[in-house]
Scaffold this active site. Structure first.
Site, PDB file in Angstrom:
ATOM      1  N   GLU A  69       0.847  -1.218   0.000  1.00  0.00           N
ATOM      2  CA  GLU A  69       0.000   0.000   0.000  1.00  0.00           C
ATOM      3  C   GLU A  69       0.876   1.259   0.000  1.00  0.00           C
ATOM      4  O   GLU A  69       0.543   2.275   0.602  1.00  0.00           O
ATOM      5  CB  GLU A  69      -0.955   0.037   1.201  1.00  0.00           C
ATOM      6  CG  GLU A  69      -1.944  -1.107   1.258  1.00  0.00           C
ATOM      7  CD  GLU A  69      -3.133  -0.972   0.310  1.00  0.00           C
ATOM      8  OE1 GLU A  69      -3.299   0.089  -0.306  1.00  0.00           O
ATOM      9  OE2 GLU A  69      -3.886  -1.962   0.191  1.00  0.00           O
TER      10      GLU A  69
HETATM   11  C1  LIG Z   1       3.172  -9.985   0.099  1.00  0.00           C
HETATM   12  C2  LIG Z   1       2.965  -8.869  -0.882  1.00  0.00           C
HETATM   13  C3  LIG Z   1       1.708  -8.637  -1.402  1.00  0.00           C
HETATM   14  C4  LIG Z   1       1.501  -7.641  -2.354  1.00  0.00           C
HETATM   15  N1  LIG Z   1       0.265  -7.474  -2.934  1.00  0.00           N
HETATM   16  C5  LIG Z   1       0.142  -6.676  -4.027  1.00  0.00           C
HETATM   17  C6  LIG Z   1      -1.051  -6.668  -4.799  1.00  0.00           C
HETATM   18  O1  LIG Z   1      -2.035  -7.336  -4.467  1.00  0.00           O
HETATM   19  N2  LIG Z   1      -1.102  -5.918  -5.917  1.00  0.00           N
HETATM   20  C7  LIG Z   1      -0.047  -5.163  -6.321  1.00  0.00           C
HETATM   21  O2  LIG Z   1      -0.143  -4.499  -7.351  1.00  0.00           O
HETATM   22  N3  LIG Z   1       1.113  -5.123  -5.592  1.00  0.00           N
HETATM   23  C8  LIG Z   1       1.234  -5.869  -4.479  1.00  0.00           C
HETATM   24  N4  LIG Z   1       2.415  -5.879  -3.756  1.00  0.00           N
HETATM   25  C9  LIG Z   1       3.516  -5.059  -4.199  1.00  0.00           C
HETATM   26  C10 LIG Z   1       3.835  -3.920  -3.234  1.00  0.00           C
HETATM   27  O3  LIG Z   1       2.849  -2.938  -3.335  1.00  0.00           O
HETATM   28  C11 LIG Z   1       5.249  -3.423  -3.579  1.00  0.00           C
HETATM   29  O4  LIG Z   1       6.142  -4.404  -3.125  1.00  0.00           O
HETATM   30  C12 LIG Z   1       5.563  -2.100  -2.931  1.00  0.00           C
HETATM   31  O5  LIG Z   1       4.797  -1.072  -3.526  1.00  0.00           O
HETATM   32  C13 LIG Z   1       7.046  -1.728  -3.050  1.00  0.00           C
HETATM   33  O6  LIG Z   1       7.520  -1.909  -4.334  1.00  0.00           O
HETATM   34  P1  LIG Z   1       8.857  -2.754  -4.580  1.00  0.00           P
HETATM   35  O7  LIG Z   1       8.699  -4.058  -3.889  1.00  0.00           O
HETATM   36  O8  LIG Z   1       9.123  -2.784  -6.023  1.00  0.00           O
HETATM   37  O9  LIG Z   1       9.990  -1.946  -3.835  1.00  0.00           O
HETATM   38  P2  LIG Z   1      10.820  -0.741  -4.439  1.00  0.00           P
HETATM   39  O10 LIG Z   1       9.920   0.246  -5.060  1.00  0.00           O
HETATM   40  O11 LIG Z   1      11.942  -1.278  -5.237  1.00  0.00           O
HETATM   41  O12 LIG Z   1      11.398  -0.100  -3.107  1.00  0.00           O
HETATM   42  C14 LIG Z   1      12.553  -0.602  -2.436  1.00  0.00           C
HETATM   43  C15 LIG Z   1      12.933   0.387  -1.353  1.00  0.00           C
HETATM   44  O13 LIG Z   1      13.255   1.661  -1.945  1.00  0.00           O
HETATM   45  C16 LIG Z   1      12.436   2.671  -1.399  1.00  0.00           C
HETATM   46  N5  LIG Z   1      12.099   3.637  -2.438  1.00  0.00           N
HETATM   47  C17 LIG Z   1      11.587   3.406  -3.667  1.00  0.00           C
HETATM   48  N6  LIG Z   1      11.385   4.560  -4.326  1.00  0.00           N
HETATM   49  C18 LIG Z   1      11.766   5.543  -3.490  1.00  0.00           C
HETATM   50  C19 LIG Z   1      11.796   6.960  -3.582  1.00  0.00           C
HETATM   51  N7  LIG Z   1      11.331   7.633  -4.633  1.00  0.00           N
HETATM   52  N8  LIG Z   1      12.278   7.652  -2.530  1.00  0.00           N
HETATM   53  C20 LIG Z   1      12.701   7.017  -1.424  1.00  0.00           C
HETATM   54  N9  LIG Z   1      12.690   5.698  -1.280  1.00  0.00           N
HETATM   55  C21 LIG Z   1      12.230   4.959  -2.289  1.00  0.00           C
HETATM   56  C22 LIG Z   1      11.210   1.951  -0.863  1.00  0.00           C
HETATM   57  O14 LIG Z   1      10.582   2.692   0.155  1.00  0.00           O
HETATM   58  C23 LIG Z   1      11.805   0.650  -0.369  1.00  0.00           C
HETATM   59  O15 LIG Z   1      12.326   0.814   0.917  1.00  0.00           O
HETATM   60  C24 LIG Z   1       2.600  -6.825  -2.757  1.00  0.00           C
HETATM   61  C25 LIG Z   1       3.863  -7.053  -2.202  1.00  0.00           C
HETATM   62  C26 LIG Z   1       4.063  -8.053  -1.288  1.00  0.00           C
HETATM   63  C27 LIG Z   1       5.457  -8.297  -0.770  1.00  0.00           C
END
Ligand SMILES: Cc1cc2nc3c(=O)[nH]c(=O)nc-3n(C[C@H](O)[C@H](O)[C@H](O)COP(=O)(O)OP(=O)(O)OC[C@H]3O[C@@H](n4cnc5c(N)ncnc54)[C@H](O)[C@@H]3O)c2cc1C
Length: 597
Positions: free
Chosen positions: A407
């Protein structure tokens, strides 16, 4: 700062920074009506009867089990409460649906499935679907016959959701969109019947589609092996020329971002609700354990170090709940206002959630961090047993961690808190400038050492007002100094967001306690005063620390000295014996054997 006027009884989004609220305008859990209490009890009973006895089976991903549990919740009417009556729902308000999220939120992986289903899995269709789409999908979704899921994230676009690579192209005969690409981390993905999937039409127009299980060219990967919420289905989705009928375009081509972001506002508040439900259960289990586990010939609950933990966990849950229902009620009020102004129901609720997007982001951060705190200290109170799979607290610990990630990560939500506040100020929706200038003027003047206000809560109200001044001062100075560069100074934005979160919480708990104690005639009020005073005392320090870190990052010389002096003045809390207060809170929890508020 002026009190709310008669013409506007409730605050607009972000306005709490510059205006006072009154306890009588603040909704608190003590205001739940009979029906809401009954719904709360139904949620508790459902978890007791259907979920807790089979948590291990759920976590082992027994085939078909989660799908059947979602259907069972549907049969018992737990999925339809806040959906419009024309689709078979009960048309209840937002506070009521928040109660369901909170109380079903204690059900570990089941809660994740339910929250995803009723939220991101269903709301995009309800709010953005055509009449035909709504008629086709909503009754099945809210009865639990079908489960819903939401495909936004991709391997290379998580936080940067609009960077999605999945594409959609209209077929030559104009009957289908052909989707190509991959989604990952899709909750309920393994058993859902309906998915809202985002793809770029012609490679650049971000658009939402309704994709049904069984669509030609649409497949799912195996279940992810996860650290926690092991019973929650999480899979990748694959699209290879997946043939999505044109009737399944959701909303407009190129307007998918509206769907993606608007749904998230609601999801963030609901995540706080669910996290609080989980925290309450983990805390109650911990209190019960501390009462029965004996060391040194006495229950560990007798020890001050343990009492501190039980009290602090209780305080945080209470505070999160105070901020949560304050906001949920604002959303109800705004929705009513928009409906009265002639907006259709979908625009009314989305507009209301957008109005409080700042608060939703803050709630998401605080709620998920309270849960993490509670389960971490919960494990600690359980000692070695906390590390054993036999005790539920270890499951709670593993299940909690995801909440700071999905979220919108807590970093993204902290950034959004400030970003949205500043945008509102610049767009003329929130007058931060006037109050910020007034604070600057106050800084230059001699502090007012006038007679002490003897009225009840005078010093607490003054502290909250001062903390707001600290935020206005630090953020105003940062913006003045850094101008547009402030956006790239994320560390400062994080500090300012932490100040905002602490202050919003402090005011929310103060208003709740003012309201509770007004109705108590002094009887049993002291314990609530303890909670509120302990939180305020700590919040003042937290605001001071975050403020110092921010100010020291951009100010220097005389300006730095002056702002730091102002910060010290505005974050000065009355001395208070938090040790004794925490002991009293813990003793109440221990006496009741569970979270007692
Ligand atoms: C169990 C699980 C269920 C999920 N369910 C859904 C679902 O139903 N539908 C769906 O669409 N998605 C889902 N997700 C995805 C989830 O929303 C994403 O994992 C989340 O938004 C973070 O994206 P990412 O994993 O690519 O991390 P990244 O975006 O790669 O982030 C990695 C780190 O970098 C930081 N970061 C990234 N960008 C910035 C910035 N601009 N400034 C500062 N810090 C930054 C983040 O805060 C984080 O600490 C789910 C994920 C999990 C693990």
């Amino acid at each position: 700062m002026s009190a709310a006027t008669d013409t506007q009884q409730f605050l607009k989004g972000g306005e709490w920074i510059i205006r006072e609220s009154q306890p009588e305008d603040t909704f608190t859990p003590e205001n739940f009506d009979e029906e809401q209490l009954m719904i709360r009890d139904m949620c508790n009973q459902f978890l007791d009867a259907e979920i807790y006895p089979i948590l291990d089976r759920i976590d082992s991903m027994e085939p078909g089990l989660m799908k059947s549990l979602v259907a069972k919740a549907g049969e018992q009417g737990l999925l339809m409460t806040s959906f419009p009556e024309e689709f078979g729902g009960l048309g209840k308000d937002f506070v009521t649906s928040t109660i369901i999220n909170e109380y079903l939120g204690a059900g570990h992986s089941f809660s994740v499935a339910i929250a995803a289903h009723t939220g991101i899995g269903t709301l995009p269709i309800l709010y953005f679907g055509t009449d035909a789409q709504k008629q086709k999908y909503i009754p099945k979704l809210i009865s639990g016959e079908w489960a819903g899921a939401y495909g936004l994230t991709e391997p290379n676009s998580g936080s940067d959701a609009l960077g999605a690579k999945t594409t959609a192209r209209l077929s030559d005969d104009g009957k289908h969109y052909l989707l190509n690409g991959q989604k990952c981390w899709i909750t309920n993905g393994g058993f859902a019947q309906v998915y809202t999937v985002f793809a770029k039409v012609d490679g650049d127009k971000f658009t939402a589609f309704i994709v049904e299980r069984g669509t030609e060219g649409f497949t799912q990967g195996p279940e992810e092996q996860k650290m926690g919420i092991k019973g929650s289905s999480t899979v990748q989705l694959y699209f290879q020329d997946a043939k999505v009928p044109v009737e399944n375009l959701l909303g407009e081509v190129g307007k998918g971002h509206k769907i993606a972001f608007n749904i998230l506002n609601i999801g963030r508040l609901k995540l706080c609700a669910a996290a609080n439900g989980g925290a309450r259960r983990a805390l109650s289990e911990t209190i019960a354990y501390a009462k029965t586990r004996e060391q040194f010939k006495q229950p560990i609950a007798n020890f001050g170090a343990i009492k501190y933990k039980l009290a602090e966990m209780s305080i945080r849950v209470f505070v999160a709940e105070s901020a949560l229902y304050r906001t949920a009620h604002w959303i109800d009020q705004k929705e009513t206002e928009l409906l009265a102004a002639g907006k259709p129901f979908n625009e009314a609720l989305l507009g209301a959630a957008e109005e409080y997007a700042i608060e939703c982001a803050m709630l998401k951060v605080f709620g998920s961090e309270v849960l993490d705190y509670v389960v971490d200290e919960g494990v600690q109170v359980h000692g070695g047993n906390g590390f054993s799979a036999e005790y539920n607290i270890s499951r709670a610990y593993r299940d909690s961690r995801i909440n700071r990630i999905y979220e919108g990560t807590n970093e993204i939500n902290r950034l959004l808190t400030l970003d949205m506040t500043l945008k509102r100020a610049m767009g003329g929706r929130l007058d931060l400038m006037g109050p910020a200038m007034a604070v600057q003027k106050e800084l230059m003047s001699i502090p007012d050492f006038g007679a002490q206000d003897e009225q009840a809560f005078a010093s607490e109200k003054k502290l909250v007002a001062n903390l707001k001044k600290a935020l206005l001062m630090a953020s105003g100075a940062a913006v003045q100094k850094l101008m547009a560069k402030v956006e790239s100074e994320q560390e400062i934005l994080m500090n300012l967001a932490d100040m905002a979160i602490n202050i919003f919480n402090a005011e929310s708990v103060l208003l709740r306690v003012m309201k509770i104690t007004a109705g108590k005639d002094g009887q049993g009020a002291d314990i609530y005063m303890d909670i509120m005073r302990t939180y305020l005392y700590d919040a003042a320090d937290a605001v001071n620390k975050a403020g110092k870190d921010a100010i020291n990052s951009f100010a220097e010389g005389d300006e730095q000295r002056m702002i730091l002096m102002g910060l010290k003045r505005f974050t000065k809390a009355e001395p208070f014996n938090t040790k004794d207060a925490r002991r009293r809170i813990a003793d109440k929890a221990i006496a009741e054997g569970k979270y007692p508020f």
